[in-house]
Design a protein around this motif. Structure first.
Motif, PDB file in Angstrom:
ATOM      1  N   ILE A   9     -41.068  -0.571  96.611  1.00 20.82           N
ATOM      2  CA  ILE A   9     -40.765  -1.876  95.994  1.00 20.82           C
ATOM      3  C   ILE A   9     -39.250  -2.011  95.944  1.00 20.82           C
ATOM      4  O   ILE A   9     -38.570  -1.259  95.228  1.00 20.82           O
ATOM      5  N   GLY A  10     -38.732  -2.970  96.722  1.00 19.65           N
ATOM      6  CA  GLY A  10     -37.291  -3.097  96.929  1.00 19.65           C
ATOM      7  C   GLY A  10     -36.957  -2.297  98.175  1.00 19.65           C
ATOM      8  O   GLY A  10     -36.820  -1.068  98.121  1.00 19.65           O
ATOM      9  N   ALA A  11     -36.877  -3.002  99.323  1.00 19.25           N
ATOM     10  CA  ALA A  11     -36.807  -2.289 100.610  1.00 19.25           C
ATOM     11  C   ALA A  11     -35.414  -2.344 101.236  1.00 19.25           C
ATOM     12  O   ALA A  11     -35.267  -2.349 102.448  1.00 19.25           O
ATOM     13  N   ILE A  14     -31.221   1.892  99.843  1.00 16.03           N
ATOM     14  CA  ILE A  14     -31.658   3.262  99.539  1.00 16.03           C
ATOM     15  C   ILE A  14     -33.078   3.514 100.050  1.00 16.03           C
ATOM     16  O   ILE A  14     -33.409   4.628 100.457  1.00 16.03           O
ATOM     17  N   ALA A  15     -33.910   2.476 100.058  1.00 13.23           N
ATOM     18  CA  ALA A  15     -35.273   2.632 100.582  1.00 13.23           C
ATOM     19  C   ALA A  15     -35.212   2.958 102.074  1.00 13.23           C
ATOM     20  O   ALA A  15     -35.882   3.886 102.547  1.00 13.23           O
ATOM     21  N   GLN A  16     -34.377   2.226 102.800  1.00 12.37           N
ATOM     22  CA  GLN A  16     -34.337   2.412 104.262  1.00 12.37           C
ATOM     23  C   GLN A  16     -33.501   3.630 104.672  1.00 12.37           C
ATOM     24  O   GLN A  16     -33.774   4.256 105.691  1.00 12.37           O
ATOM     25  N   ASP A  17     -32.475   3.929 103.892  1.00  7.61           N
ATOM     26  CA  ASP A  17     -31.592   5.040 104.282  1.00  7.61           C
ATOM     27  C   ASP A  17     -32.117   6.401 103.820  1.00  7.61           C
ATOM     28  O   ASP A  17     -31.845   7.413 104.443  1.00  7.61           O
ATOM     29  N   ARG A  18     -32.812   6.432 102.675  1.00  9.20           N
ATOM     30  CA  ARG A  18     -33.247   7.738 102.160  1.00  9.20           C
ATOM     31  C   ARG A  18     -34.765   7.874 102.117  1.00  9.20           C
ATOM     32  O   ARG A  18     -35.324   8.775 102.727  1.00  9.20           O
ATOM     33  N   HIS A  19     -35.446   7.010 101.384  1.00  9.49           N
ATOM     34  CA  HIS A  19     -36.859   7.284 101.091  1.00  9.49           C
ATOM     35  C   HIS A  19     -37.775   7.109 102.308  1.00  9.49           C
ATOM     36  O   HIS A  19     -38.658   7.938 102.538  1.00  9.49           O
ATOM     37  N   ASP A  37     -40.640  -6.620  99.098  1.00  9.74           N
ATOM     38  CA  ASP A  37     -39.271  -7.039  98.804  1.00  9.74           C
ATOM     39  C   ASP A  37     -39.310  -8.544  98.576  1.00  9.74           C
ATOM     40  O   ASP A  37     -40.040  -9.256  99.277  1.00  9.74           O
ATOM     41  N   VAL A  38     -38.544  -9.002  97.601  1.00 10.18           N
ATOM     42  CA  VAL A  38     -38.507 -10.462  97.364  1.00 10.18           C
ATOM     43  C   VAL A  38     -38.011 -11.177  98.619  1.00 10.18           C
ATOM     44  O   VAL A  38     -38.333 -12.335  98.845  1.00 10.18           O
ATOM     45  N   ASN A  39     -37.229 -10.475  99.410  1.00 13.41           N
ATOM     46  CA  ASN A  39     -36.826 -10.994 100.716  1.00 13.41           C
ATOM     47  C   ASN A  39     -37.809 -10.420 101.753  1.00 13.41           C
ATOM     48  O   ASN A  39     -37.688  -9.266 102.159  1.00 13.41           O
ATOM     49  N   LYS A  41     -38.283 -10.700 104.813  1.00 12.76           N
ATOM     50  CA  LYS A  41     -37.736 -10.202 106.092  1.00 12.76           C
ATOM     51  C   LYS A  41     -37.251  -8.748 105.933  1.00 12.76           C
ATOM     52  O   LYS A  41     -37.382  -7.933 106.847  1.00 12.76           O
ATOM     53  N   THR A  42     -36.689  -8.455 104.789  1.00 13.60           N
ATOM     54  CA  THR A  42     -36.248  -7.075 104.516  1.00 13.60           C
ATOM     55  C   THR A  42     -37.454  -6.135 104.509  1.00 13.60           C
ATOM     56  O   THR A  42     -37.410  -5.036 105.076  1.00 13.60           O
ATOM     57  N   ALA A  43     -38.548  -6.579 103.888  1.00 13.45           N
ATOM     58  CA  ALA A  43     -39.771  -5.757 103.846  1.00 13.45           C
ATOM     59  C   ALA A  43     -40.299  -5.542 105.263  1.00 13.45           C
ATOM     60  O   ALA A  43     -40.671  -4.416 105.626  1.00 13.45           O
ATOM     61  N   GLU A  80     -39.397  -3.086  84.071  1.00 22.44           N
ATOM     62  CA  GLU A  80     -40.514  -4.041  84.216  1.00 22.44           C
ATOM     63  C   GLU A  80     -41.501  -3.571  85.295  1.00 22.44           C
ATOM     64  O   GLU A  80     -42.712  -3.520  85.067  1.00 22.44           O
ATOM     65  N   ILE A  81     -40.975  -3.200  86.456  1.00 23.45           N
ATOM     66  CA  ILE A  81     -41.874  -2.846  87.568  1.00 23.45           C
ATOM     67  C   ILE A  81     -42.516  -1.476  87.335  1.00 23.45           C
ATOM     68  O   ILE A  81     -43.690  -1.273  87.612  1.00 23.45           O
ATOM     69  N   SER A  82     -41.746  -0.533  86.773  1.00 23.28           N
ATOM     70  CA  SER A  82     -42.332   0.792  86.469  1.00 23.28           C
ATOM     71  C   SER A  82     -43.493   0.648  85.502  1.00 23.28           C
ATOM     72  O   SER A  82     -44.564   1.248  85.700  1.00 23.28           O
ATOM     73  N   LEU A 170     -27.403  -7.746  86.826  1.00 24.96           N
ATOM     74  CA  LEU A 170     -28.463  -7.051  87.575  1.00 24.96           C
ATOM     75  C   LEU A 170     -28.376  -5.535  87.464  1.00 24.96           C
ATOM     76  O   LEU A 170     -29.384  -4.838  87.592  1.00 24.96           O
ATOM     77  N   GLN A 171     -27.169  -5.003  87.235  1.00 24.98           N
ATOM     78  CA  GLN A 171     -26.995  -3.545  87.262  1.00 24.98           C
ATOM     79  C   GLN A 171     -26.687  -2.950  85.889  1.00 24.98           C
ATOM     80  O   GLN A 171     -26.871  -1.760  85.684  1.00 24.98           O
ATOM     81  N   GLY A 172     -26.172  -3.752  84.967  1.00 23.37           N
ATOM     82  CA  GLY A 172     -25.899  -3.262  83.614  1.00 23.37           C
ATOM     83  C   GLY A 172     -24.527  -2.636  83.453  1.00 23.37           C
ATOM     84  O   GLY A 172     -24.106  -2.326  82.336  1.00 23.37           O
TER      85      GLY A 172
HETATM   86  N1  LIG Z   1     -29.998   7.791  94.312  1.00 23.32           N
HETATM   87  C1  LIG Z   1     -28.892   7.274  94.838  1.00 23.32           C
HETATM   88  O1  LIG Z   1     -27.957   7.980  95.173  1.00 23.32           O
HETATM   89  C2  LIG Z   1     -28.816   5.783  95.036  1.00 23.32           C
HETATM   90  C3  LIG Z   1     -27.974   5.248  96.008  1.00 23.32           C
HETATM   91  C4  LIG Z   1     -27.952   3.865  96.168  1.00 23.32           C
HETATM   92  C5  LIG Z   1     -28.723   3.052  95.348  1.00 23.32           C
HETATM   93  N2  LIG Z   1     -29.510   3.601  94.390  1.00 23.32           N
HETATM   94  C6  LIG Z   1     -30.304   2.770  93.468  1.00 23.32           C
HETATM   95  O2  LIG Z   1     -31.334   2.100  94.211  1.00 23.32           O
HETATM   96  C7  LIG Z   1     -31.525   0.792  93.701  1.00 23.32           C
HETATM   97  C8  LIG Z   1     -31.363  -0.189  94.848  1.00 23.32           C
HETATM   98  O3  LIG Z   1     -30.100  -0.039  95.435  1.00 23.32           O
HETATM   99  P1  LIG Z   1     -29.850  -0.431  96.967  1.00 23.32           P
HETATM  100  O4  LIG Z   1     -28.521   0.101  97.324  1.00 23.32           O
HETATM  101  O5  LIG Z   1     -31.008  -0.073  97.790  1.00 23.32           O
HETATM  102  O6  LIG Z   1     -29.759  -2.021  96.800  1.00 23.32           O
HETATM  103  P2  LIG Z   1     -30.096  -3.136  97.878  1.00 23.32           P
HETATM  104  O7  LIG Z   1     -29.522  -4.404  97.337  1.00 23.32           O
HETATM  105  O8  LIG Z   1     -29.696  -2.681  99.238  1.00 23.32           O
HETATM  106  O9  LIG Z   1     -31.706  -3.210  97.860  1.00 23.32           O
HETATM  107  C9  LIG Z   1     -32.413  -3.714  96.755  1.00 23.32           C
HETATM  108  C10 LIG Z   1     -33.575  -4.528  97.324  1.00 23.32           C
HETATM  109  O10 LIG Z   1     -34.419  -4.926  96.232  1.00 23.32           O
HETATM  110  C11 LIG Z   1     -34.896  -6.238  96.529  1.00 23.32           C
HETATM  111  N3  LIG Z   1     -35.372  -6.810  95.266  1.00 23.32           N
HETATM  112  C12 LIG Z   1     -34.644  -7.353  94.272  1.00 23.32           C
HETATM  113  N4  LIG Z   1     -35.441  -7.716  93.247  1.00 23.32           N
HETATM  114  C13 LIG Z   1     -36.711  -7.396  93.612  1.00 23.32           C
HETATM  115  C14 LIG Z   1     -37.984  -7.532  92.984  1.00 23.32           C
HETATM  116  N5  LIG Z   1     -38.090  -8.057  91.744  1.00 23.32           N
HETATM  117  N6  LIG Z   1     -39.091  -7.133  93.655  1.00 23.32           N
HETATM  118  C15 LIG Z   1     -38.989  -6.608  94.904  1.00 23.32           C
HETATM  119  N7  LIG Z   1     -37.795  -6.460  95.561  1.00 23.32           N
HETATM  120  C16 LIG Z   1     -36.679  -6.835  94.906  1.00 23.32           C
HETATM  121  C17 LIG Z   1     -33.712  -6.940  97.160  1.00 23.32           C
HETATM  122  O11 LIG Z   1     -34.111  -8.070  97.912  1.00 23.32           O
HETATM  123  C18 LIG Z   1     -33.128  -5.815  98.021  1.00 23.32           C
HETATM  124  O12 LIG Z   1     -33.629  -5.844  99.347  1.00 23.32           O
HETATM  125  C19 LIG Z   1     -30.522   0.617  92.554  1.00 23.32           C
HETATM  126  O13 LIG Z   1     -31.153   0.876  91.346  1.00 23.32           O
HETATM  127  C20 LIG Z   1     -29.469   1.685  92.829  1.00 23.32           C
HETATM  128  O14 LIG Z   1     -28.863   2.182  91.649  1.00 23.32           O
HETATM  129  C21 LIG Z   1     -29.582   4.949  94.239  1.00 23.32           C
END
Ligand SMILES: NC(=O)c1ccc[n+]([C@@H]2O[C@H](COP(=O)([O-])OP(=O)(O)OC[C@H]3O[C@@H](n4cnc5c(N)ncnc54)[C@H](O)[C@@H]3O)[C@@H](O)[C@H]2O)c1
Length: 345
Positions: A9-11, A14-19, A37-39, A41-43, A80-82, A170-172
């Protein structure tokens, strides 16, 4: 046992580079069955290497397709999502920081307990082989009783100029809640997870709000910059231990630094790199090891642990109760900086 069905959830980054790359490596144990992903196309883009996972822009639709989800949205949506996932009976690996504040973190823990599901926070520095070795040495009392931790997590002029990292709503926050929190977590874990009782902190954004600053990681708009780019803190724990903490996205230093140092009463451990000093025979001996076993990819170690824990075959490497202590300290540093005085926890 069949493969664990995992949703993202949220692609984004970090989703694409690590997980997702790690899940490809672990495809015999876990299957990516949904990407949200709310976007949209990203998903879709994130899904290309996988065999047609369910794609959606609505996270509520993910849970019927999955046993576990990895939450990689901006911080504002972590809680919220957790909670929604846990209430739907789905295990959660949530990106760091755990939430926007400790109150949200507490609600996440309550939801995990009620649902009897796993909730882990992606503080992946614990999964580094050097950190694992340091923890083993400390637990085996190789440095005696840990007393003082020092953290310097410094990036030289590297404010993230992309994504939402500098968006306070968004980040706090900035450097502390994004980058420093990893080292806060690591140092607390190495200290043996004592309870924080008092925090004195200060935050800065002087550098990033000045015009025409050079930045190595893209453009920063100095006029709208509203989060911290440099933070210092002093944290006292219930067992008498203390943590001296500094983090920055934008330090005027010679080079980046990720340093965690633990002093015990009979020795000390430093990371990174891993170094050990031990008091023996009236001498201080360099006990640095020649070989640290383990893999080079902490993301893989972290995911393997999460999968094993979901199957009931391992303890979580980052239990949510410990991540909540990090959150309490982060909250207290921001509060202390605002009030100009120390804060009791
Ligand atoms: N562990 C680490 O070292 C590390 C590194 C980078 C980021 N992060 C964490 O990962 C999270 C995301 O960071 P990122 O760099 O991937 O950001 P990002 O902006 O690249 O990706 C976030 C994605 O979430 C999507 N999104 C936003 N709201 C959403 C919702 N309600 N439902 C579904 N999708 C939604 C956005 O469209 C976006 O594609 C943050 O919490 C950040 O702190 C952790």
């Amino acid at each position: 046992m069949s493969r664990l069905r995992i949703g993202i959830i949220g692609a984004g980054g970090i989703a694409q580079d690590r997980h997702l790359p790690v899940l490809l490596e672990l495809k015999n144990q876990a299957e990516v069955t949904a990407i949200c992903d709310v976007n949209i196309k990203t998903a879709e883009q994130a899904a290309v290497s996988f065999s047609q996972p369910f794609i959606t822009a609505d996270y509520q639709e993910v849970f019927t397709h999955t046993d576990a989800v990895i939450i990689c949205t901006p911080n504002k949506f972590h809680a919220e999502i957790s909670i929604a996932a846990l209430e739907a009976g789905v295990h959660v690996l949530c990106e760091k920081p755990m939430a926007m504040n400790a109150e949200e973190a507490e609600a996440m823990i309550a939801a995990a307990k009620k649902a009897d599901r796993k909730l882990m926070i992606a503080y992946h520095y614990r999964s580094m082989k050097e950190a694992q070795a340091a923890k083993r040495l400390i637990d085996e009392e190789e440095i005696g009783i840990p007393m003082v931790a020092r953290v310097q997590a410094m990036r030289r002029r590297k404010v993230p100029g992309w994504g939402v990292f500098t968006n306070k709503e968004l980040q706090g926050g900035g450097s502390l809640i994004d980058f420093g929190c990893h080292f806060m977590d690591l140092s607390l874990w190495l200290l043996g997870s004592p309870k924080p009782v008092e925090v004195m902190g200060n935050t800065y954004n002087t550098l990033s709000t000045m015009p025409n600053q050079v930045n190595q990681w893209g453009k920063v708009d100095n006029e709208s910059f509203e989060v911290d780019d440099h933070v210092t803190a002093y944290i006292r724990f219930d067992n008498g231990a203390t943590l001296l903490f500094e983090t920055s996205w934008a330090a005027n230093v010679k080079e980046d630094k990720e340093h965690v140092s633990i002093s015990g009463d009979t020795g000390g451990v430093d990371l990174f790199p891993l170094e050990v000093n031990q008091a023996k025979h009236g001498l201080l001996m360099d006990s640095t090891m020649n070989w640290v076993p383990g893999g080079e990819n902490p993301g893989l170690f972290q995911m393997q642990n999460f999968i094993d824990a979901c199957k009931g075959e391992a303890e979580l490497i980052v239990p949510p109760e410990e991540a909540m202590e990090v959150q309490k300290i982060v909250d207290a540093i921001y509060e202390s900086a605002e009030q100009g005085q120390s804060v009791q926890i």
